[in-house]
Design a protein around this motif. Structure first.
Motif, PDB file in Angstrom:
ATOM      1  N   PRO A  36     -12.593  -2.779 -18.737  1.00 13.10           N
ATOM      2  CA  PRO A  36     -12.160  -3.355 -17.701  1.00 13.10           C
ATOM      3  C   PRO A  36     -11.338  -2.397 -16.806  1.00 13.10           C
ATOM      4  O   PRO A  36     -10.844  -1.604 -17.588  1.00 13.10           O
ATOM      5  N   HIS A  37     -11.274  -2.667 -15.452  1.00 14.64           N
ATOM      6  CA  HIS A  37     -10.522  -1.829 -14.507  1.00 14.64           C
ATOM      7  C   HIS A  37      -9.064  -1.976 -14.736  1.00 14.64           C
ATOM      8  O   HIS A  37      -8.445  -2.956 -15.089  1.00 14.64           O
ATOM      9  N   ILE A  38      -8.288  -0.969 -14.872  1.00 15.97           N
ATOM     10  CA  ILE A  38      -6.667  -1.073 -14.505  1.00 15.97           C
ATOM     11  C   ILE A  38      -6.543  -0.367 -13.427  1.00 15.97           C
ATOM     12  O   ILE A  38      -6.491   1.100 -13.431  1.00 15.97           O
ATOM     13  N   ILE A  39      -6.484  -1.114 -12.047  1.00 14.51           N
ATOM     14  CA  ILE A  39      -6.066  -0.481 -10.904  1.00 14.51           C
ATOM     15  C   ILE A  39      -4.923  -1.292 -10.265  1.00 14.51           C
ATOM     16  O   ILE A  39      -4.964  -2.394  -9.925  1.00 14.51           O
ATOM     17  N   GLN A  40      -3.647  -0.431 -10.070  1.00 12.87           N
ATOM     18  CA  GLN A  40      -2.663  -1.008  -9.501  1.00 12.87           C
ATOM     19  C   GLN A  40      -2.840  -1.863  -8.170  1.00 12.87           C
ATOM     20  O   GLN A  40      -3.483  -1.121  -7.391  1.00 12.87           O
ATOM     21  N   HIS A  41      -2.102  -2.907  -8.038  1.00 14.44           N
ATOM     22  CA  HIS A  41      -2.316  -3.688  -7.021  1.00 14.44           C
ATOM     23  C   HIS A  41      -3.627  -4.444  -6.783  1.00 14.44           C
ATOM     24  O   HIS A  41      -4.020  -5.218  -5.489  1.00 14.44           O
ATOM     25  N   VAL A  42      -4.788  -3.889  -7.633  1.00 13.37           N
ATOM     26  CA  VAL A  42      -6.137  -4.462  -7.405  1.00 13.37           C
ATOM     27  C   VAL A  42      -6.312  -5.310  -8.677  1.00 13.37           C
ATOM     28  O   VAL A  42      -6.590  -6.542  -8.583  1.00 13.37           O
ATOM     29  N   TRP A  43      -6.379  -4.672  -9.677  1.00 15.32           N
ATOM     30  CA  TRP A  43      -6.633  -5.235 -11.089  1.00 15.32           C
ATOM     31  C   TRP A  43      -5.457  -4.843 -12.199  1.00 15.32           C
ATOM     32  O   TRP A  43      -5.392  -3.708 -12.629  1.00 15.32           O
ATOM     33  N   ASP A  44      -4.460  -5.639 -11.770  1.00  8.87           N
ATOM     34  CA  ASP A  44      -3.321  -5.302 -12.597  1.00  8.87           C
ATOM     35  C   ASP A  44      -3.363  -5.805 -14.055  1.00  8.87           C
ATOM     36  O   ASP A  44      -2.307  -6.537 -14.609  1.00  8.87           O
ATOM     37  N   ASN A  45      -4.177  -5.226 -14.747  1.00  6.61           N
ATOM     38  CA  ASN A  45      -4.501  -5.662 -16.213  1.00  6.61           C
ATOM     39  C   ASN A  45      -3.381  -4.840 -17.055  1.00  6.61           C
ATOM     40  O   ASN A  45      -3.480  -3.635 -16.792  1.00  6.61           O
TER      41      ASN A  45
END
Length: 247
Positions: A59-68
């Protein structure tokens, strides 16, 4: 004479039995991949049907988009693995992450452990708009921290297409390259297929990944490979055995 007209192979026919997929978005409701557990079950069964027997979903970890967070990913992975088993899908199933290389990523690897593909191999990506300003500093610091960067789908970064030497520079900076399999059937466009072919011919890919998000990606495995020479592709596919669970 007739060999000139030999039909190109279908992508799914090049996937060997017991293949390990190291890049997918199968955890439900956590990013732009599977939305529900039903999606996860369907996509996983479809991937098993083309020869994939072990899964490292990312899964993605992208700040402010996918805050996983790591905790959220691991909790979702545990629940998903239980649902797979309940539905008689027993393929080994792990979770890592696909990290966007940004300031948050630097804080993560400097303050704690990353979710890796195996050992210290970590899947990283860039924005499709431009490379990070501090890209080479990030790569250097990541390796000082003990990690090995595996760059997801380098062929899809359009800003490198007119400056092919940047790919060599990335590898000299310690990046391993992961090919998106659908790039070789033209799924993302002819220009991306062309760059993928050039990188393959130069032996620059180490691994491959499905990067499956949804049913359209699965369907594209039925398309023909648009490469003149499939031997480098087969070699990159075979390299994924490195990630076999328990080895």
């Amino acid at each position: 004479m007739f060999s000139l007209f030999k039909s190109k192979p279908v992508l799914k026919d090049l996937i060997p039995d017991h293949h390990i997929d190291i890049h997918s978005h199968l955890l439900p409701g956590i990013d732009d991949g599977a939305k529900t557990i039903e999606d996860t079950l369907r996509l996983t069964r479809a991937l098993e049907g083309i020869g994939i027997s072990e899964f490292i979903t990312t899964p993605h970890i992208i700040q402010h988009v996918w805050d996983n967070t790591h905790e959220q990913i691991l909790a979702k992975k545990a629940a998903t693995a239980a649902a797979l088993e309940e539905n008689h899908i027993t393929a080994p199933f792990r979770a890592a992450a696909e990290y966007l290389m940004d300031d948050q990523f630097v804080r993560l690897f400097q303050s704690g452990e990353l979710l890796t593909l195996k050992d210290k191999y970590v899947l990283v990506e860039m924005s499709y708009i431009n490379a990070p300003i501090q890209l080479y500093s990030i790569l250097f610091d990541l390796q000082v921290a003990g990690y090995i960067p595996v760059l997801a789908h380098p062929e899809r970064y359009l800003f490198y297409h007119n400056n092919f030497n940047e790919y060599t520079k990335l590898q000299r900076a310690g990046c391993l390259f992961q090919l998106n399999l659908l790039s070789v059937v033209g799924y993302y466009g002819a220009g991306i297929t062309k760059i993928a072919e050039q990188l393959l011919q130069k032996g620059m890919y180490t691994y491959v990944g499905s990067d499956v998000h949804h049913d359209n990606h699965i369907a594209a495995f039925n398309q023909k490979v648009q490469l003149k020479d499939i031997i480098p592709l087969k070699e990159a596919i075979a390299n994924n055995q490195f990630f076999k669970f328990g080895e």
